[in-house]
Each structure stands twice: as C-alpha cells, then as structure tokens.
Design a protein around this motif. Structure first.
Motif, PDB file in Angstrom:
ATOM      1  N   GLY A   1      -7.659 -12.213  12.615  1.00  0.00           N
ATOM      2  CA  GLY A   1      -9.072 -12.193  13.007  1.00  0.00           C
ATOM      3  C   GLY A   1      -9.768 -10.953  12.500  1.00  0.00           C
ATOM      4  N   ASP A   2     -11.028 -10.825  12.924  1.00  0.00           N
ATOM      5  CA  ASP A   2     -11.851  -9.710  12.480  1.00  0.00           C
ATOM      6  C   ASP A   2     -11.669  -8.524  13.427  1.00  0.00           C
ATOM      7  OD1 ASP A   2     -14.038  -8.423  11.047  1.00  0.00           O
ATOM      8  OD2 ASP A   2     -15.157  -8.736  12.895  1.00  0.00           O
TER       9      ASP A   2
ATOM     10  N   ASP B   1      -5.204  -8.425  11.516  1.00  0.00           N
ATOM     11  CA  ASP B   1      -5.653  -8.494  10.126  1.00  0.00           C
ATOM     12  C   ASP B   1      -6.362  -9.828   9.935  1.00  0.00           C
ATOM     13  OD1 ASP B   1      -4.716  -6.742   7.445  1.00  0.00           O
ATOM     14  OD2 ASP B   1      -5.442  -8.763   7.006  1.00  0.00           O
ATOM     15  N   SER B   2      -7.308  -9.847   8.998  1.00  0.00           N
ATOM     16  CA  SER B   2      -8.023 -11.101   8.747  1.00  0.00           C
ATOM     17  C   SER B   2      -7.210 -12.039   7.855  1.00  0.00           C
ATOM     18  CB  SER B   2      -9.379 -10.796   8.100  1.00  0.00           C
ATOM     19  OG  SER B   2      -9.185  -9.995   6.966  1.00  0.00           O
ATOM     20  N   SER B   3      -6.148 -11.530   7.219  1.00  0.00           N
ATOM     21  CA  SER B   3      -5.371 -12.350   6.286  1.00  0.00           C
ATOM     22  C   SER B   3      -4.140 -12.941   6.963  1.00  0.00           C
ATOM     23  CB  SER B   3      -4.961 -11.490   5.082  1.00  0.00           C
ATOM     24  OG  SER B   3      -3.874 -12.080   4.411  1.00  0.00           O
TER      25      SER B   3
ATOM     26  N   PHE C   1     -13.433  -5.860  13.939  1.00  0.00           N
ATOM     27  CA  PHE C   1     -14.645  -5.450  14.666  1.00  0.00           C
ATOM     28  C   PHE C   1     -14.816  -6.307  15.931  1.00  0.00           C
ATOM     29  CE2 PHE C   1     -15.271  -3.894  10.400  1.00  0.00           C
ATOM     30  CZ  PHE C   1     -15.968  -2.712  10.545  1.00  0.00           C
TER      31      PHE C   1
ATOM     32  N   ASP D   1      -6.973   1.430   9.463  1.00  0.00           N
ATOM     33  CA  ASP D   1      -6.749   1.606   8.014  1.00  0.00           C
ATOM     34  C   ASP D   1      -7.529   0.524   7.262  1.00  0.00           C
ATOM     35  OD1 ASP D   1      -5.777   2.436   5.572  1.00  0.00           O
ATOM     36  OD2 ASP D   1      -3.867   1.371   5.774  1.00  0.00           O
ATOM     37  N   PRO D   2      -8.854   0.609   7.307  1.00  0.00           N
ATOM     38  CA  PRO D   2      -9.665  -0.483   6.761  1.00  0.00           C
ATOM     39  C   PRO D   2      -9.654  -0.534   5.230  1.00  0.00           C
ATOM     40  CG  PRO D   2     -11.087   1.318   7.467  1.00  0.00           C
ATOM     41  CD  PRO D   2      -9.685   1.700   7.861  1.00  0.00           C
ATOM     42  N   PRO D   3     -10.124  -1.652   4.670  1.00  0.00           N
ATOM     43  CA  PRO D   3     -10.274  -1.708   3.215  1.00  0.00           C
ATOM     44  C   PRO D   3     -11.388  -0.757   2.793  1.00  0.00           C
ATOM     45  CG  PRO D   3     -11.331  -3.599   4.222  1.00  0.00           C
ATOM     46  CD  PRO D   3     -10.628  -2.867   5.325  1.00  0.00           C
TER      47      PRO D   3
ATOM     48  N   TYR E   1       0.850  -1.199   0.000  1.00  0.00           N
ATOM     49  CA  TYR E   1       0.000   0.000   0.000  1.00  0.00           C
ATOM     50  C   TYR E   1       0.884   1.247   0.000  1.00  0.00           C
ATOM     51  CZ  TYR E   1      -4.026  -2.998   0.631  1.00  0.00           C
ATOM     52  OH  TYR E   1      -5.000  -3.951   0.434  1.00  0.00           O
TER      53      TYR E   1
ATOM     54  N   PHE F   1      -6.103  -3.580  10.793  1.00  0.00           N
ATOM     55  CA  PHE F   1      -5.980  -3.759   9.342  1.00  0.00           C
ATOM     56  C   PHE F   1      -4.492  -3.610   8.968  1.00  0.00           C
ATOM     57  CE2 PHE F   1     -10.053  -1.741  10.388  1.00  0.00           C
ATOM     58  CZ  PHE F   1     -10.940  -2.704   9.964  1.00  0.00           C
ATOM     59  N   ALA F   2      -3.688  -4.449   9.583  1.00  0.00           N
ATOM     60  CA  ALA F   2      -2.229  -4.278   9.574  1.00  0.00           C
ATOM     61  C   ALA F   2      -1.561  -4.678   8.257  1.00  0.00           C
ATOM     62  CB  ALA F   2      -1.633  -5.101  10.701  1.00  0.00           C
TER      63      ALA F   2
ATOM     64  N   ARG G   1       2.526   6.648   7.096  1.00  0.00           N
ATOM     65  CA  ARG G   1       3.243   5.755   8.018  1.00  0.00           C
ATOM     66  C   ARG G   1       4.309   6.554   8.771  1.00  0.00           C
ATOM     67  NH1 ARG G   1       1.822   1.398   4.134  1.00  0.00           N
ATOM     68  NH2 ARG G   1       3.334   2.218   2.650  1.00  0.00           N
TER      69      ARG G   1
ATOM     70  N   GLY H   1       2.973  -2.518   7.789  1.00  0.00           N
ATOM     71  CA  GLY H   1       3.484  -1.187   7.419  1.00  0.00           C
ATOM     72  C   GLY H   1       3.517  -0.193   8.579  1.00  0.00           C
ATOM     73  N   PHE H   2       2.350   0.102   9.143  1.00  0.00           N
ATOM     74  CA  PHE H   2       2.303   1.059  10.261  1.00  0.00           C
ATOM     75  C   PHE H   2       2.976   0.473  11.504  1.00  0.00           C
ATOM     76  CE2 PHE H   2      -1.134   3.028   7.777  1.00  0.00           C
ATOM     77  CZ  PHE H   2      -0.879   4.381   7.973  1.00  0.00           C
TER      78      PHE H   2
HETATM   79  N1  SAH Z   1      -2.391  -0.564   6.838  1.00  0.00           N
HETATM   80  C1  SAH Z   1      -1.919  -1.441   5.793  1.00  0.00           C
HETATM   81  C2  SAH Z   1      -2.893  -1.587   4.657  1.00  0.00           C
HETATM   82  C3  SAH Z   1      -4.273  -2.061   5.062  1.00  0.00           C
HETATM   83  S1  SAH Z   1      -5.250  -2.666   3.743  1.00  0.00           S
HETATM   84  C4  SAH Z   1      -0.550  -0.966   5.310  1.00  0.00           C
HETATM   85  O1  SAH Z   1      -0.099   0.134   5.697  1.00  0.00           O
HETATM   86  O2  SAH Z   1       0.088  -1.689   4.547  1.00  0.00           O
HETATM   87  C5  SAH Z   1      -6.606  -3.344   4.555  1.00  0.00           C
HETATM   88  C6  SAH Z   1      -6.346  -4.669   5.268  1.00  0.00           C
HETATM   89  O3  SAH Z   1      -7.527  -5.004   5.987  1.00  0.00           O
HETATM   90  C7  SAH Z   1      -6.070  -5.869   4.380  1.00  0.00           C
HETATM   91  O4  SAH Z   1      -4.819  -6.407   4.748  1.00  0.00           O
HETATM   92  C8  SAH Z   1      -7.198  -6.888   4.671  1.00  0.00           C
HETATM   93  O5  SAH Z   1      -6.718  -8.217   4.746  1.00  0.00           O
HETATM   94  C9  SAH Z   1      -7.666  -6.416   6.025  1.00  0.00           C
HETATM   95  N2  SAH Z   1      -9.079  -6.669   6.399  1.00  0.00           N
HETATM   96  C10 SAH Z   1     -10.188  -6.463   5.669  1.00  0.00           C
HETATM   97  N3  SAH Z   1     -11.300  -6.663   6.414  1.00  0.00           N
HETATM   98  C11 SAH Z   1     -10.884  -6.996   7.664  1.00  0.00           C
HETATM   99  C12 SAH Z   1     -11.546  -7.290   8.884  1.00  0.00           C
HETATM  100  N4  SAH Z   1     -12.863  -7.269   8.974  1.00  0.00           N
HETATM  101  N5  SAH Z   1     -10.799  -7.570   9.969  1.00  0.00           N
HETATM  102  C13 SAH Z   1      -9.451  -7.584   9.888  1.00  0.00           C
HETATM  103  N6  SAH Z   1      -8.772  -7.288   8.762  1.00  0.00           N
HETATM  104  C14 SAH Z   1      -9.469  -6.991   7.661  1.00  0.00           C
END
Ligand code: SAH
Length: 394
Positions: free
Chosen positions: A277-278, A251-253, A280, A299-301, A205, A229-230, A212, A234-235
């Motif tokens: 995890g999620d 992060d969920s991924s 929220f 930093d959500p999607p 990103y 949303f890590a 950052r 990055g941050f």
């Molecule tokens: N802050 C990051 C970019 C974040 S992008 C950076 O600086 O690089 C958004 C991220 O949110 C993605 O990695 C995605 O996997 C994650 N994501 C989306 N929905 C989510 C949720 N409900 N819970 C946790 N992570 C989520």
C-alpha cells in the motif's frame, strides 16, 4: 584525430574543478562530425585543452568527461586501469566476496560517468546510461569479468534516461553465463534473494548496506519497528536479526514484498507483517488509530529528480517526516533518508526539523548516515554524494 569541441567563453570553470558534466548550453563550436559516444577533445574558447569526453549530441548533458589528461588515450587499456582501480578499492574494503553484493563501478564516483556495475554472488549487472557508456560497455563488461572472475555480465539498461540520449532501452545477458532467476547474497550476515531481471535498479539497494547495519544496531530486544518503503525487506530483515520483536513492512510494490517474504523465511525470521500500500495513507491511519512504534524507518524513492520537482519533493519529504514522527512512541527513533542528489544534507535536516514541529514533537539527531563506501563521491562532482540520512530520537 578526435573532433574538437570549443566551449562558450567562461564555461571552462567547472571543468577546471574537475566536474565531469558538460551541458549543451556550454558547447560553442564543434570542429568535426563526432558520432554519439565518440571521444572528443574539449577546449576552452581560447583553444586551451580541458578534457577528453564522450559525446552525447542529443542530450542536455552533451558530454561527459573520461579524462582531464591530454596524454591519455581513451581505449581499452585506459578503461582497464579504471576498472582495476575500482575493483581494488572494493577488495580493500572487504566488500568483494564470492557470496556477497557490492557496487563495483559507481559512474562519476569512479570517473566513469554514465556507467554502473554491481556484483552479486559471482555475477555482474551493468547499466549504461549515456552514449559514451554504451560505446564502451562491452569492453567494460569484459574487463570487469577478468578483474573479478565473475561468471557472466547481465545488462539492465532498461532506463528511461536513455531516451534523452537517443538510445533504446536494453536488457539481457551480455557476456558469459546468464544469471539464475534469483541470486542469493549475504550482507552483514543476512541472506537476501536478488532478482536482477525484474528488481529495481540492478536488483538491490546496495547503497544502504552500512545503514542497514547501523540502524539494526539501534534496536533493543522486543522493539516494535515500522519499515516504510521496505522493497525486498532489507532494513526489516536486519532489525529482526538484531532482536526486534516485530516489524511492519510497507511498500507499494507487491512483487517486492513477495520477495521480502521469501527473504524473511530464508533467514528463519519471524515477527513480520508485510503490507502492500501507500506509505502516506498507512501512516495517516496508524496516527489516527494511535498505533505507535519504537523505531520508524523512512527510505522513500527519489522525490526530487530535477530542479522542476524541488518544491514538490521537499513538501513530500516534510509530509513523510511529520507522519513518521506522529507514529513514534515517546523516546522512539526515526531513521529517515533521502536519495535525491539535489537535496543537500543541510536542507534535509531543516525539512526533518519542520516535519517534527508539524507533528508537535521534539527531537535530537544522534547519528548521520551517508551512502555505502562502495558508492564513492568524486570530489569534482558534488552531486555524486546523493544519499543522506538522520537518526532522530524523539
Ligand atoms: N529500503 C529499501 C529500499 C527502498 S526503495 C531497501 O533497503 O532495500 C523505495 C521503495 O519505495 C520501492 O520499493 C518502491 O516500491 C517503494 N514506494 C515508492 N513509493 C511508495 C509509496 N508511496 N508507498 C509505498 N511504497 C512506495
């Protein structure tokens, strides 16, 4: 001779203000039989020249403008000028370094709608989102290699939006050398591994580069940070490098967090925990446990990806803001972002205020964030300003 597209009467106004998008509802008469991606001449209903554009017959966005000049010829020389201008801008910013990462072409922001190119330590990753970008992608890739001396261009046009253009997804090495599995870039003195094959977007990103740094500068020694949303950290890495005592990355991924782990190790950083995890759900349980932080990063999607998801998306931004405020220590800082183009800065501020009230807290904005300057905004296309953020002290 290019085909001529005549607009519906009255629909020339946005083009006269140099907006680059022509919606299918604005298309009147089509004179000729242009193929997808072919350059067409756009005229008003009265036959006045307006622009030269790429034809996307299947898309709602039926044409995207390459040039507002009648005298331009849309060929390799035309694109060479656009590429040189864009690359020179990144060089002047000091962003184009052999071991760095930066956006080289930001679609509309660089007058090349539908086409994106990022640079990562000697390699370029492109995305072609429209028929016009698809038509000229090889020329653009070659020109970018020439202008930057990159070793190869990799394609990540595995984009769902391509279906709307009638284009299949495409990914793989396009020209030159194939990049290694992981590329290492340095950003603000922090090293990051970038997975250009499987990562989100082109792998990193880049639009948050300045933020950052700015957010890291808010950190005081020993700060407890929650990085929501890590992605690949990055941050999180930036704040640890700046003296944070601990960071919880969420992060969920799982693959993104695995790479985050490697990134923290690569920089010799300690004090992190990574939680898959999620966000929220996790914030709700932290609030219940009364677990508080000095700095919370949100930093959500993109929660809003069209007019249909506006209400739902605004609700999600308000919920996340409320949850973020509810886990802040008194005097703590919330750094909150939105990358939804349809969310205006005013609306984002209002929603953040509503979330703060919902959490029964009070707050003051002391800094506003925007997208990194290698993501320029076309004056004629206000939607190209998409990233906004606020630092709020509770
Ligand atoms: N802050 C990051 C970019 C974040 S992008 C950076 O600086 O690089 C958004 C991220 O949110 C993605 O990695 C995605 O996997 C994650 N994501 C989306 N929905 C989510 C949720 N409900 N819970 C946790 N992570 C989520």
């Amino acid at each position: 001779m290019n085909a001529v597209i005549k607009l519906v009467p009255g629909r020339e106004k946005s083009l006269k203000r140099h907006h680059q998008w022509i919606f299918s509802g604005a298309i009147g008469q089509v004179e000729g039989d242009p193929a997808p991606g072919e350059t067409v001449r756009i005229e008003s209903a009265k036959g006045e020249f307006l622009a030269q554009a790429a034809w996307s017959p299947r898309s709602q966005l039926a044409a995207r403008v390459w040039s507002f000049e009648e005298s331009d010829t849309i060929d390799r020389t035309f694109f060479a000028r656009a590429v040189e201008r864009a690359v020179a801008m990144r060089r002047d910013l000091g962003f184009l370094n052999p071991d760095g990462g930066c956006r080289l072409i930001a679609a509309e922001g660089d007058d090349l709608p539908g086409f994106t190119a990022d640079y990562y330590a000697g390699f370029i990753v492109i995305q072609a989102a429209s028929c016009g970008a698809e038509h000229f992608k090889r020329d653009l890739a070659e020109l970018l290699m020439e202008a930057t001396g990159a070793k190869g261009v990799f394609e990540r046009s595995d984009l769902s939006v391509r279906a709307r253009e009638g284009l299949p997804e495409a990914a793989g090495a396009l020209i030159g050398d194939a990049p290694p599995e992981l590329l290492e870039i340095t950003e603000n003195g922090v090293k990051f591994l970038v997975d250009v094959r499987h990562g989100h977007k082109t792998g990193f990103y880049l639009d948050q580069r300045e933020n950052r740094k700015l957010v890291a500068e808010l950190v005081k020694p020993g700060f407890e940070v929650l990085n929501c949303f890590a992605y690949t950290g990055g941050f999180g890495a930036a704040v640890l490098k700046h003296g944070a005592g601990s960071v919880v990355n969420v992060d969920s991924s799982a693959p993104a967090l695995n790479l985050a782990e490697r990134n923290f190790k690569l920089n010799g950083l300690a004090g992190y925990t990574n939680t898959a995890g999620d966000v929220f759900e996790l914030l709700r349980s932290f609030a219940q446990e009364k677990r508080f932080f000095d700095l919370v990063i949100l930093d959500p999607p993109k929660f809003i990806d069209g007019k249909n998801s506006l209400t739902r998306g605004c609700r999600a931004y308000q919920d996340i803001a409320r949850l973020g405020f509810s886990v802040l220590k008194p005097g703590g800082i919330l750094a909150t972002f939105s990358c939804s183009g349809l969310m205006t800065p005013d609306l984002f501020q209002k929603i953040t205020a509503d979330g703060c009230l919902d959490a029964k807290r009070s707050g003051r904005i002391f800094r506003k964030f925007t997208q990194s300057p290698d993501h320029p905004v076309a004056l004629g296309v206000p939607e190209s300003a998409y990233l906004k953020g606020l630092a709020v002290k509770a």
